[in-house]
Write an enzyme that holds these catalytic residues in place. Sequence first.
Site, PDB file in Angstrom:
ATOM      1  N   CYS A 103       1.037  -1.153  -0.498  1.00  0.00           N
ATOM      2  CA  CYS A 103       0.161  -0.068   0.038  1.00  0.00           C
ATOM      3  C   CYS A 103       1.226   1.284   0.123  1.00  0.00           C
ATOM      4  CB  CYS A 103      -0.811   0.114   1.218  1.00  0.00           C
ATOM      5  SG  CYS A 103      -2.860   1.150   0.621  1.00  0.00           S
TER       6      CYS A 103
ATOM      7  N   ASP B   4      -5.943  -2.960  12.123  1.00  0.00           N
ATOM      8  CA  ASP B   4      -4.799  -1.965  12.049  1.00  0.00           C
ATOM      9  C   ASP B   4      -4.248  -1.853  13.468  1.00  0.00           C
ATOM     10  OD1 ASP B   4      -2.127  -0.444  10.797  1.00  0.00           O
ATOM     11  OD2 ASP B   4      -3.374   1.083   9.388  1.00  0.00           O
TER      12      ASP B   4
END
Length: 211
Positions: A7, A124
């Site tokens: 990402c 996360d």
Amino acid sequence: MIPVKICGITNLTDALFVVEQGASAIGFIFYKKSPRAITIQKAKSISEYIPDSISKVGVFVNQSKYFIDQAILDVPLTAVQLHGDESPEFCRQFDLPVFKAVRIQDHTSLSVLDDFNVDGFLLDTFSDGQYGGTGKPFDWSILKDNPSSIPIILSGGLNPDNIMVAVREVSPIAVDVNSGVESSPGQKDHAKITDLFNQLKNTETTEFHFG
């Protein structure tokens, strides 16, 4: 190999390199406050050189459906990752696969998983100051009592040094790596990328697709 999304892609050189190394997906962050932010037009120009077999995931934080739809059409994206405070109702509005990011602070953070009807959760590390990109892992032992059968994509502070421990302890359906393979925000470190994929090359595939 376990599916890997790299990402925070901001340039074509990094995008082509991670694909060459074996990434299943690349992620574009359309959140202006991120140090890895990218415009729809720049993401589109990069995507034109990326094979159709590679998923292109758009990362959004509390942005309008209109803006997200525009990115989906223009890039074009193959999946949407909602990384803000989006409601379960908001997440159900899209025809593409939707992944909801959940920032993990403690066991209670998992209580929201059953509220969402999405294609997967990206877990996360919680931070008061930012939506992701902290570079710090959370306590993976929290996931031993995961109440949801929805696929778990592990994120948060993953890097070449801890990726194999993470895969063994959590058994995620896929992994998402960002700051752990950078030389600076938005600039990938190709040596770290190579090391990461060398670590993962003998892991088993889960047959999961990012979209």
